[in-house]
Design a protein around this motif. Structure first.
Motif, PDB file in Angstrom:
ATOM      1  N   ALA A 169      17.264  19.690  -6.600  1.00  0.00           N
ATOM      2  CA  ALA A 169      16.497  18.661  -7.289  1.00  0.00           C
ATOM      3  C   ALA A 169      15.844  17.712  -6.286  1.00  0.00           C
ATOM      4  CB  ALA A 169      17.418  17.884  -8.231  1.00  0.00           C
ATOM      5  N   THR A 170      14.576  17.388  -6.545  1.00  0.00           N
ATOM      6  CA  THR A 170      13.827  16.487  -5.669  1.00  0.00           C
ATOM      7  C   THR A 170      13.070  15.474  -6.515  1.00  0.00           C
ATOM      8  OG1 THR A 170      13.518  18.326  -4.112  1.00  0.00           O
ATOM      9  CG2 THR A 170      12.183  16.352  -3.770  1.00  0.00           C
ATOM     10  N   ASP A 171      13.390  14.209  -6.333  1.00  0.00           N
ATOM     11  CA  ASP A 171      12.751  13.153  -7.122  1.00  0.00           C
ATOM     12  C   ASP A 171      11.251  13.092  -6.850  1.00  0.00           C
ATOM     13  OD1 ASP A 171      15.135  12.350  -8.277  1.00  0.00           O
ATOM     14  OD2 ASP A 171      15.568  10.899  -6.692  1.00  0.00           O
ATOM     15  N   SER A 172      10.491  12.726  -7.884  1.00  0.00           N
ATOM     16  CA  SER A 172       9.043  12.592  -7.733  1.00  0.00           C
ATOM     17  C   SER A 172       8.675  11.480  -6.766  1.00  0.00           C
ATOM     18  CB  SER A 172       8.402  12.344  -9.103  1.00  0.00           C
ATOM     19  OG  SER A 172       8.535  13.478  -9.930  1.00  0.00           O
ATOM     20  N   SER A 173       9.513  10.439  -6.685  1.00  0.00           N
ATOM     21  CA  SER A 173       9.253   9.371  -5.719  1.00  0.00           C
ATOM     22  C   SER A 173       9.305   9.914  -4.292  1.00  0.00           C
ATOM     23  CB  SER A 173      10.261   8.237  -5.893  1.00  0.00           C
ATOM     24  OG  SER A 173      11.590   8.720  -5.783  1.00  0.00           O
ATOM     25  N   PHE A 174      10.232  10.837  -4.029  1.00  0.00           N
ATOM     26  CA  PHE A 174      10.322  11.453  -2.705  1.00  0.00           C
ATOM     27  C   PHE A 174       9.105  12.338  -2.450  1.00  0.00           C
ATOM     28  CE2 PHE A 174      11.471  14.849   0.209  1.00  0.00           C
ATOM     29  CZ  PHE A 174      12.047  14.161   1.265  1.00  0.00           C
ATOM     30  N   ILE A 175       8.661  13.059  -3.473  1.00  0.00           N
ATOM     31  CA  ILE A 175       7.506  13.947  -3.303  1.00  0.00           C
ATOM     32  C   ILE A 175       6.265  13.153  -2.940  1.00  0.00           C
ATOM     33  CG2 ILE A 175       5.918  15.444  -4.578  1.00  0.00           C
ATOM     34  CD1 ILE A 175       8.375  16.612  -5.996  1.00  0.00           C
ATOM     35  N   LEU A 176       6.039  12.006  -3.601  1.00  0.00           N
ATOM     36  CA  LEU A 176       4.892  11.167  -3.249  1.00  0.00           C
ATOM     37  C   LEU A 176       4.992  10.713  -1.797  1.00  0.00           C
ATOM     38  CD1 LEU A 176       2.336   9.593  -3.933  1.00  0.00           C
ATOM     39  CD2 LEU A 176       3.780   7.777  -4.874  1.00  0.00           C
ATOM     40  N   ARG A 177       6.173  10.296  -1.368  1.00  0.00           N
ATOM     41  CA  ARG A 177       6.358   9.881   0.022  1.00  0.00           C
ATOM     42  C   ARG A 177       6.178  11.053   0.973  1.00  0.00           C
ATOM     43  NH1 ARG A 177       8.890   6.413  -3.027  1.00  0.00           N
ATOM     44  NH2 ARG A 177       9.617   4.363  -2.337  1.00  0.00           N
ATOM     45  N   GLN A 178       6.650  12.225   0.555  1.00  0.00           N
ATOM     46  CA  GLN A 178       6.522  13.402   1.421  1.00  0.00           C
ATOM     47  C   GLN A 178       5.061  13.803   1.603  1.00  0.00           C
ATOM     48  OE1 GLN A 178       8.084  17.318   0.050  1.00  0.00           O
ATOM     49  NE2 GLN A 178       9.324  17.227   1.913  1.00  0.00           N
ATOM     50  N   LEU A 179       4.288  13.764   0.530  1.00  0.00           N
ATOM     51  CA  LEU A 179       2.867  14.085   0.634  1.00  0.00           C
ATOM     52  C   LEU A 179       2.168  13.097   1.568  1.00  0.00           C
ATOM     53  CD1 LEU A 179       2.138  14.969  -3.092  1.00  0.00           C
ATOM     54  CD2 LEU A 179       1.786  16.509  -1.153  1.00  0.00           C
ATOM     55  N   GLU A 180       2.502  11.821   1.445  1.00  0.00           N
ATOM     56  CA  GLU A 180       1.898  10.811   2.323  1.00  0.00           C
ATOM     57  C   GLU A 180       2.353  11.028   3.762  1.00  0.00           C
ATOM     58  OE1 GLU A 180      -0.351   7.914   3.776  1.00  0.00           O
ATOM     59  OE2 GLU A 180      -0.435   8.610   1.690  1.00  0.00           O
ATOM     60  N   ASP A 181       3.613  11.394   3.960  1.00  0.00           N
ATOM     61  CA  ASP A 181       4.143  11.641   5.305  1.00  0.00           C
ATOM     62  C   ASP A 181       3.451  12.834   5.953  1.00  0.00           C
ATOM     63  OD1 ASP A 181       6.049  11.452   7.511  1.00  0.00           O
ATOM     64  OD2 ASP A 181       6.991  13.229   6.643  1.00  0.00           O
ATOM     65  N   VAL A 182       3.281  13.916   5.194  1.00  0.00           N
ATOM     66  CA  VAL A 182       2.598  15.105   5.709  1.00  0.00           C
ATOM     67  C   VAL A 182       1.155  14.764   6.069  1.00  0.00           C
ATOM     68  CG1 VAL A 182       1.676  17.351   5.032  1.00  0.00           C
ATOM     69  CG2 VAL A 182       4.066  16.800   4.564  1.00  0.00           C
ATOM     70  N   LEU A 183       0.498  14.007   5.198  1.00  0.00           N
ATOM     71  CA  LEU A 183      -0.893  13.623   5.456  1.00  0.00           C
ATOM     72  C   LEU A 183      -0.996  12.781   6.726  1.00  0.00           C
ATOM     73  CD1 LEU A 183      -3.830  13.497   4.526  1.00  0.00           C
ATOM     74  CD2 LEU A 183      -3.224  11.518   3.122  1.00  0.00           C
ATOM     75  N   GLN A 184      -0.113  11.790   6.873  1.00  0.00           N
ATOM     76  CA  GLN A 184      -0.151  10.955   8.066  1.00  0.00           C
ATOM     77  C   GLN A 184       0.179  11.759   9.323  1.00  0.00           C
ATOM     78  OE1 GLN A 184       1.820   7.159   7.918  1.00  0.00           O
ATOM     79  NE2 GLN A 184       1.267   6.800   5.780  1.00  0.00           N
ATOM     80  N   ALA A 185       1.048  12.760   9.185  1.00  0.00           N
ATOM     81  CA  ALA A 185       1.419  13.586  10.334  1.00  0.00           C
ATOM     82  C   ALA A 185       0.201  14.316  10.903  1.00  0.00           C
ATOM     83  CB  ALA A 185       2.508  14.582   9.947  1.00  0.00           C
ATOM     84  N   VAL A 186      -0.646  14.875  10.024  1.00  0.00           N
ATOM     85  CA  VAL A 186      -1.814  15.609  10.525  1.00  0.00           C
ATOM     86  C   VAL A 186      -2.963  14.673  10.888  1.00  0.00           C
ATOM     87  CG1 VAL A 186      -1.229  17.765   9.377  1.00  0.00           C
ATOM     88  CG2 VAL A 186      -2.615  16.082   8.154  1.00  0.00           C
ATOM     89  N   VAL A 187      -3.043  13.515  10.253  1.00  0.00           N
ATOM     90  CA  VAL A 187      -4.114  12.569  10.583  1.00  0.00           C
ATOM     91  C   VAL A 187      -3.855  11.894  11.922  1.00  0.00           C
ATOM     92  CG1 VAL A 187      -5.184  10.374   9.924  1.00  0.00           C
ATOM     93  CG2 VAL A 187      -4.853  12.153   8.206  1.00  0.00           C
ATOM     94  N   PHE A 188      -2.588  11.512  12.167  1.00  0.00           N
ATOM     95  CA  PHE A 188      -2.255  10.770  13.380  1.00  0.00           C
ATOM     96  C   PHE A 188      -1.608  11.632  14.454  1.00  0.00           C
ATOM     97  CE2 PHE A 188      -1.981   7.475   9.970  1.00  0.00           C
ATOM     98  CZ  PHE A 188      -3.114   6.758  10.355  1.00  0.00           C
ATOM     99  N   GLY A 189      -1.429  12.925  14.177  1.00  0.00           N
ATOM    100  CA  GLY A 189      -0.883  13.827  15.179  1.00  0.00           C
ATOM    101  C   GLY A 189       0.555  13.540  15.541  1.00  0.00           C
ATOM    102  N   SER A 245       0.846  -1.191   0.000  1.00  0.00           N
ATOM    103  CA  SER A 245       0.000   0.000   0.000  1.00  0.00           C
ATOM    104  C   SER A 245       0.885   1.245   0.000  1.00  0.00           C
ATOM    105  CB  SER A 245      -0.917   0.002   1.226  1.00  0.00           C
ATOM    106  OG  SER A 245      -0.169   0.177   2.407  1.00  0.00           O
ATOM    107  N   ILE A 246       0.357   2.338  -0.487  1.00  0.00           N
ATOM    108  CA  ILE A 246       1.122   3.586  -0.487  1.00  0.00           C
ATOM    109  C   ILE A 246       1.478   3.983   0.947  1.00  0.00           C
ATOM    110  CG2 ILE A 246       0.980   6.068  -0.996  1.00  0.00           C
ATOM    111  CD1 ILE A 246      -0.776   5.346  -3.401  1.00  0.00           C
ATOM    112  N   GLN A 247       0.592   3.690   1.884  1.00  0.00           N
ATOM    113  CA  GLN A 247       0.789   4.108   3.275  1.00  0.00           C
ATOM    114  C   GLN A 247       1.930   3.359   3.952  1.00  0.00           C
ATOM    115  OE1 GLN A 247      -2.341   3.397   1.877  1.00  0.00           O
ATOM    116  NE2 GLN A 247      -2.385   5.594   1.523  1.00  0.00           N
TER     117      GLN A 247
END
Length: 431
Positions: A405-425, A112-114
């Protein structure tokens, strides 16, 4: 791994074929095969990958190259992508490619992406454990390859990347454009979205519903029924008003600003998006009747980071470092506003980046008590995304604007990390 109810089971599949071509040929065909064979296969990124490192010598020391790193014994490639699994969820795939003893070896890891970041080290260790027991036998007349899928762009090379990397580098920009669509949704005006939030728990009398164009729009969309919000309308209004976690991307192209807003509640996310990178920069289709309408979707929360990365146009690119990467104060602001002189001493990569159409976008997120520090990127098209920030100039000690330079693979992980940070505090782990 053993299956867990309600979760996608992480798995690894190794595909091996005799192959007499180059790593570049293998990678292009593998990428084309992923897109052709998987449901909603979207290439996120393609990059180099080291299969094995040089082992220590008799003196116990490991040889190193000019950068102080162990030289690769076998070069490889890594392809990151998403696709829709048979269970209906969008999942994360990373394929590790390597040529050994005449074998084309494709190690496909899916989760899973998560949970991708959780299993990353284990997947890499598994990929590097694959060995060839003997050489492949390839008849001279054989045309057997790792996959029958031909490259979608005919195998074109990225000329700037080839010169900068001093190695033949494929052009994957076709997949960047192909993967920027965020999916079907309901088209709504901004006024209708705002009114929907206002109508939560409200009942409209007969006299209140006539002659109001916004209410007419809500009724036509099935969001308002009999003077009150429908079931789906009530869910959407609840997300708008009560979502404990929110993600916002703000983009700018030329003089137009655009947004993607997401409201996470439970295991769902309400997404309201204006035109992102694809429609703004690449002129991809949006709403033909009214381009100002929002694309509104109620999606599983597990889909959100992938949708957000598509909106920003984070796709495969040889993400090359620019020189200079430290700029003079005001140079970036001038470039954001339109055209600006090329920075002095710019190399070929910076020249190309500076003259691409720039889609400037930012990530913001918040929960009920925490607001994540804003992060800014520039999408420079074929060259990919560059993070924008301040860095200390080692010569003067002063902070200067920088782009790295920032790879798109890192950006996808970063977006998921930011989302999990606010969802799970919790704290953000990827900066």
């Amino acid at each position: 791994m053993p299956p867990i109810e309600g979760e996608f089971t992480p798995n690894v599949v190794v595909t091996v074929n005799p192959f007499s071509g180059s790593l570049r040929d293998f990678c292009q065909r593998a990428v084309s095969g992923i897109v052709a064979s998987l449901v909603e296969g979207r290439i996120v990124d393609v990059d180099d990958w080291t299969y094995r490192f040089e082992q220590p010598g008799q003196d116990g020391r490991t040889p190193v190259d000019g950068r102080g790193l162990p030289p690769a014994r076998h070069a490889g490639r890594v392809v990151e992508y998403t696709h829709r699994a048979p269970v209906g969820r969008t999942v994360s795939g990373v394929d590790y490619l390597v040529l050994i003893e005449g074998w084309a070896i494709q190690i496909s890891t899916t989760t899973s992406i998560q949970t991708r970041q959780l299993f990353e080290d284990d997947f890499v260790a598994i990929a590097r454990s694959v060995t060839a027991l003997h050489a492949a036998e390839i008849p001279e007349s054989s045309s057997e390859t790792a996959t029958d899928a031909a490259p979608a762009n005919g195998g074109m090379l990225d000329a700037v990347a080839t010169r900068a990397r001093k190695a033949e580098s494929e052009d994957y920009s076709f997949y960047q454009a192909a993967g920027s669509w965020i999916g079907e949704g309901t088209w709504m005006s901004g006024a209708a979205i705002a009114r929907m939030g206002e109508l939560e728990d409200s009942v409209l009398g007969r006299l209140a519903t006539g002659g109001d164009a916004v209410l007419d729009e809500l009724r036509e969309l099935g969001v308002l029924e009999g003077g009150r919000l429908s079931e789906i309308g009530d869910v959407m209004a609840t997300a708008l008003n009560n979502a404990p976690a929110r993600l916002r991307l703000t983009g700018r192209f030329l003089d137009a600003e655009t947004t993607l807003q997401a409201f996470a509640i439970g295991d769902l996310a309400l997404v309201a998006a204006e035109q992102g990178y694809g429609p703004r920069v690449l002129n991809q289709p949006w709403n033909a009747d009214d381009p100002k309408l929002f694309n509104v979707q109620l999606i599983p929360l597990s889909e959100l980071s992938s949708r957000a990365s598509r909106w920003a146009g984070a796709g495969p690119a040889w993400n090359l470092h620019v020189a200079p990467f430290l700029l003079e104060p005001g140079q970036l602001d001038e470039r954001f506003a339109g055209e600006a002189p090329l920075p002095g001493g710019a190399d070929e990569v910076m020249d190309q980046v500076w003259n691409q159409p720039w889609f400037v976008w930012q990530i913001e997120a918040e929960d009920e008590v925490t607001e994540i520090e804003q992060m800014t990127y520039v999408n420079a098209g074929v060259r990919g995304n560059y993070r924008i920030g301040l860095m200390e100039d080692p010569g003067t000690g002063a902070d200067k604007p920088a782009m790295w330079a920032t790879d798109s693979s890192f950006i996808l992980r970063q977006l998921e990390d930011v989302l999990q940070a606010v969802v799970f505090g919790r704290e953000v782990q990827l900066r």
